[in-house]
Design a protein around this motif. Structure first.
Motif, PDB file in Angstrom:
ATOM      1  N   LEU A   3       0.831  -1.207   0.000  1.00  9.69           N
ATOM      2  CA  LEU A   3       0.000   0.000   0.000  1.00  9.69           C
ATOM      3  C   LEU A   3       0.860   1.249   0.000  1.00  9.69           C
ATOM      4  CD1 LEU A   3      -2.798   1.249  -0.033  1.00  9.69           C
ATOM      5  CD2 LEU A   3      -2.811   1.116   2.480  1.00  9.69           C
ATOM      6  N   ALA A   4       1.915   1.247   0.791  1.00 13.58           N
ATOM      7  CA  ALA A   4       2.792   2.420   0.842  1.00 13.58           C
ATOM      8  C   ALA A   4       3.371   2.722  -0.541  1.00 13.58           C
ATOM      9  CB  ALA A   4       3.905   2.203   1.863  1.00 13.58           C
ATOM     10  N   VAL A   5       3.801   1.696  -1.247  1.00 11.89           N
ATOM     11  CA  VAL A   5       4.339   1.891  -2.597  1.00 11.89           C
ATOM     12  C   VAL A   5       3.240   2.417  -3.520  1.00 11.89           C
ATOM     13  CG1 VAL A   5       5.238   0.671  -4.637  1.00 11.89           C
ATOM     14  CG2 VAL A   5       6.218   0.239  -2.380  1.00 11.89           C
ATOM     15  N   HIS A   6       2.052   1.821  -3.421  1.00 12.77           N
ATOM     16  CA  HIS A   6       0.914   2.237  -4.241  1.00 12.77           C
ATOM     17  C   HIS A   6       0.553   3.705  -3.990  1.00 12.77           C
ATOM     18  CE1 HIS A   6      -2.833   1.814  -6.448  1.00 12.77           C
ATOM     19  NE2 HIS A   6      -3.518   2.189  -5.387  1.00 12.77           N
ATOM     20  N   LEU A   7       0.695   4.146  -2.741  1.00 10.95           N
ATOM     21  CA  LEU A   7       0.342   5.518  -2.366  1.00 10.95           C
ATOM     22  C   LEU A   7       1.513   6.488  -2.478  1.00 10.95           C
ATOM     23  CD1 LEU A   7      -1.692   4.806   0.909  1.00 10.95           C
ATOM     24  CD2 LEU A   7      -2.576   5.096  -1.424  1.00 10.95           C
ATOM     25  N   ASP A   8       2.706   5.957  -2.811  1.00 13.43           N
ATOM     26  CA  ASP A   8       3.928   6.760  -2.824  1.00 13.43           C
ATOM     27  C   ASP A   8       4.150   7.394  -1.447  1.00 13.43           C
ATOM     28  OD1 ASP A   8       6.268   7.783  -3.946  1.00 13.43           O
ATOM     29  OD2 ASP A   8       5.287   9.644  -4.566  1.00 13.43           O
ATOM     30  N   MET A   9       4.055   6.542  -0.426  1.00 11.71           N
ATOM     31  CA  MET A   9       4.171   6.967   0.966  1.00 11.71           C
ATOM     32  C   MET A   9       5.220   6.091   1.647  1.00 11.71           C
ATOM     33  SD  MET A   9       1.143   6.759   3.854  1.00 11.71           S
ATOM     34  CE  MET A   9       0.141   8.000   3.079  1.00 11.71           C
ATOM     35  N   ASN A  10       5.878   6.639   2.626  1.00 11.96           N
ATOM     36  CA  ASN A  10       6.830   5.877   3.420  1.00 11.96           C
ATOM     37  C   ASN A  10       6.084   4.826   4.237  1.00 11.96           C
ATOM     38  OD1 ASN A  10       8.225   5.542   6.194  1.00 11.96           O
ATOM     39  ND2 ASN A  10       9.849   6.286   4.838  1.00 11.96           N
ATOM     40  N   ARG A  63      -1.311   2.507  13.566  1.00 10.01           N
ATOM     41  CA  ARG A  63      -1.213   2.282  15.007  1.00 10.01           C
ATOM     42  C   ARG A  63      -1.721   3.463  15.824  1.00 10.01           C
ATOM     43  NH1 ARG A  63       4.155   1.793  16.529  1.00 10.01           N
ATOM     44  NH2 ARG A  63       4.797   2.717  14.573  1.00 10.01           N
ATOM     45  N   GLY A  64      -2.230   4.493  15.141  1.00 11.95           N
ATOM     46  CA  GLY A  64      -2.756   5.658  15.844  1.00 11.95           C
ATOM     47  C   GLY A  64      -1.681   6.526  16.457  1.00 11.95           C
ATOM     48  N   LYS A  65      -0.471   6.421  15.959  1.00  6.98           N
ATOM     49  CA  LYS A  65       0.670   7.166  16.497  1.00  6.98           C
ATOM     50  C   LYS A  65       0.911   8.485  15.778  1.00  6.98           C
ATOM     51  CE  LYS A  65       1.912   3.900  19.344  1.00  6.98           C
ATOM     52  NZ  LYS A  65       1.703   4.070  20.774  1.00  6.98           N
ATOM     53  N   ARG A  66       0.198   8.707  14.692  1.00 10.39           N
ATOM     54  CA  ARG A  66       0.422   9.902  13.879  1.00 10.39           C
ATOM     55  C   ARG A  66      -0.918  10.487  13.457  1.00 10.39           C
ATOM     56  NH1 ARG A  66       4.862  11.469  10.094  1.00 10.39           N
ATOM     57  NH2 ARG A  66       5.955   9.682  10.947  1.00 10.39           N
ATOM     58  N   GLU A  67      -1.028  11.799  13.559  1.00 15.40           N
ATOM     59  CA  GLU A  67      -2.223  12.467  13.066  1.00 15.40           C
ATOM     60  C   GLU A  67      -2.217  12.423  11.544  1.00 15.40           C
ATOM     61  OE1 GLU A  67      -3.217  16.247  14.722  1.00 15.40           O
ATOM     62  OE2 GLU A  67      -2.512  15.650  16.708  1.00 15.40           O
ATOM     63  N   VAL A  68      -3.407  12.413  10.978  1.00 15.55           N
ATOM     64  CA  VAL A  68      -3.549  12.280   9.529  1.00 15.55           C
ATOM     65  C   VAL A  68      -4.144  13.567   8.979  1.00 15.55           C
ATOM     66  CG1 VAL A  68      -4.532  10.899   7.673  1.00 15.55           C
ATOM     67  CG2 VAL A  68      -4.025   9.830   9.865  1.00 15.55           C
ATOM     68  N   GLY A  69      -3.428  14.203   8.065  1.00 11.47           N
ATOM     69  CA  GLY A  69      -3.936  15.394   7.404  1.00 11.47           C
ATOM     70  C   GLY A  69      -4.982  15.028   6.359  1.00 11.47           C
ATOM     71  N   LEU A  70      -5.744  16.010   5.937  1.00 13.74           N
ATOM     72  CA  LEU A  70      -6.813  15.764   4.965  1.00 13.74           C
ATOM     73  C   LEU A  70      -6.295  15.213   3.644  1.00 13.74           C
ATOM     74  CD1 LEU A  70      -9.110  18.861   5.519  1.00 13.74           C
ATOM     75  CD2 LEU A  70      -9.589  16.481   6.098  1.00 13.74           C
ATOM     76  N   ILE A  71      -5.202  15.762   3.159  1.00 18.34           N
ATOM     77  CA  ILE A  71      -4.663  15.302   1.877  1.00 18.34           C
ATOM     78  C   ILE A  71      -4.205  13.852   1.999  1.00 18.34           C
ATOM     79  CG2 ILE A  71      -2.896  15.662   0.107  1.00 18.34           C
ATOM     80  CD1 ILE A  71      -5.125  17.868   0.283  1.00 18.34           C
ATOM     81  N   THR A  72      -3.511  13.532   3.084  1.00 16.44           N
ATOM     82  CA  THR A  72      -3.056  12.159   3.300  1.00 16.44           C
ATOM     83  C   THR A  72      -4.238  11.218   3.419  1.00 16.44           C
ATOM     84  OG1 THR A  72      -1.039  12.936   4.376  1.00 16.44           O
ATOM     85  CG2 THR A  72      -1.685  10.653   4.798  1.00 16.44           C
ATOM     86  N   LEU A  73      -5.272  11.627   4.147  1.00 20.18           N
ATOM     87  CA  LEU A  73      -6.462  10.788   4.290  1.00 20.18           C
ATOM     88  C   LEU A  73      -7.127  10.565   2.937  1.00 20.18           C
ATOM     89  CD1 LEU A  73      -8.217   9.239   6.291  1.00 20.18           C
ATOM     90  CD2 LEU A  73      -9.584  11.310   6.553  1.00 20.18           C
ATOM     91  N   SER A 124     -15.171   9.989   3.804  1.00 23.74           N
ATOM     92  CA  SER A 124     -16.337   9.938   4.693  1.00 23.74           C
ATOM     93  C   SER A 124     -16.585   8.517   5.207  1.00 23.74           C
ATOM     94  CB  SER A 124     -17.581  10.509   4.025  1.00 23.74           C
ATOM     95  OG  SER A 124     -17.915   9.790   2.867  1.00 23.74           O
ATOM     96  N   ALA A 125     -16.324   7.519   4.379  1.00 25.70           N
ATOM     97  CA  ALA A 125     -16.495   6.138   4.831  1.00 25.70           C
ATOM     98  C   ALA A 125     -15.476   5.804   5.917  1.00 25.70           C
ATOM     99  CB  ALA A 125     -16.359   5.165   3.663  1.00 25.70           C
ATOM    100  N   LEU A 126     -14.256   6.286   5.757  1.00 26.43           N
ATOM    101  CA  LEU A 126     -13.239   6.035   6.773  1.00 26.43           C
ATOM    102  C   LEU A 126     -13.552   6.737   8.083  1.00 26.43           C
ATOM    103  CD1 LEU A 126      -9.915   6.316   4.699  1.00 26.43           C
ATOM    104  CD2 LEU A 126     -10.958   4.239   5.644  1.00 26.43           C
ATOM    105  N   LEU A 127     -14.184   7.898   8.003  1.00 30.21           N
ATOM    106  CA  LEU A 127     -14.458   8.703   9.199  1.00 30.21           C
ATOM    107  C   LEU A 127     -15.834   8.474   9.817  1.00 30.21           C
ATOM    108  CD1 LEU A 127     -12.941  12.055   7.918  1.00 30.21           C
ATOM    109  CD2 LEU A 127     -11.921  10.477   9.562  1.00 30.21           C
ATOM    110  N   ILE A 136      -5.036   8.010   1.004  1.00 29.58           N
ATOM    111  CA  ILE A 136      -5.257   6.659   1.538  1.00 29.58           C
ATOM    112  C   ILE A 136      -6.620   6.135   1.100  1.00 29.58           C
ATOM    113  CG2 ILE A 136      -5.639   5.321   3.652  1.00 29.58           C
ATOM    114  CD1 ILE A 136      -3.476   7.139   4.976  1.00 29.58           C
ATOM    115  N   ALA A 137      -7.642   6.956   1.223  1.00 29.46           N
ATOM    116  CA  ALA A 137      -8.992   6.537   0.836  1.00 29.46           C
ATOM    117  C   ALA A 137      -9.031   6.131  -0.640  1.00 29.46           C
ATOM    118  CB  ALA A 137      -9.997   7.650   1.114  1.00 29.46           C
ATOM    119  N   ARG A 138      -8.471   6.947  -1.505  1.00 30.50           N
ATOM    120  CA  ARG A 138      -8.454   6.625  -2.935  1.00 30.50           C
ATOM    121  C   ARG A 138      -7.673   5.348  -3.206  1.00 30.50           C
ATOM    122  NH1 ARG A 138      -7.563  12.587  -5.671  1.00 30.50           N
ATOM    123  NH2 ARG A 138      -9.714  13.288  -5.382  1.00 30.50           N
TER     124      ARG A 138
END
Length: 74
Positions: free
Chosen positions: A30-37, A46-56, A68-71, A59-61
């Motif tokens: 997933l990280a590779v697919h999202l171009d994310m570390n 793990r709930g250790k990091r806050e998620v910004g709107l763009i990042t969310l 909205s489904a995630l939240l 991830i959703a896409r």
């Protein structure tokens, strides 16, 4: 971070992880697919990091869902 905020991040992370596994992705996939570390994604799950709107949104896409489904219900 307040106790309520931590609980919210934990639940969001669990949802992301469940959906990721349902789609058959590893964290690395997933990280590779999202171009994310991968570490960043792990912290989110793990709930250790806050998620910004763009990042969310990214991830959703990547998981073929909506923000909205995630939240919903949090």
């Amino acid at each position: 971070m307040s106790r309520g905020s931590h609980a919210l991040l934990m639940e969001l992370g669990k949802r992301i992880k469940r959906l990721r596994k349902k789609k058959g992705y590893t964290q690395t996939d997933l990280a590779v697919h999202l171009d994310m570390n991968r570490g960043h994604l792990s912290d989110i799950e793990r709930g250790k990091r806050e998620v910004g709107l763009i990042t969310l949104q990214v991830i959703a896409r990547g998981l073929d869902t909506t923000m909205s489904a995630l939240l919903r219900g949090l």
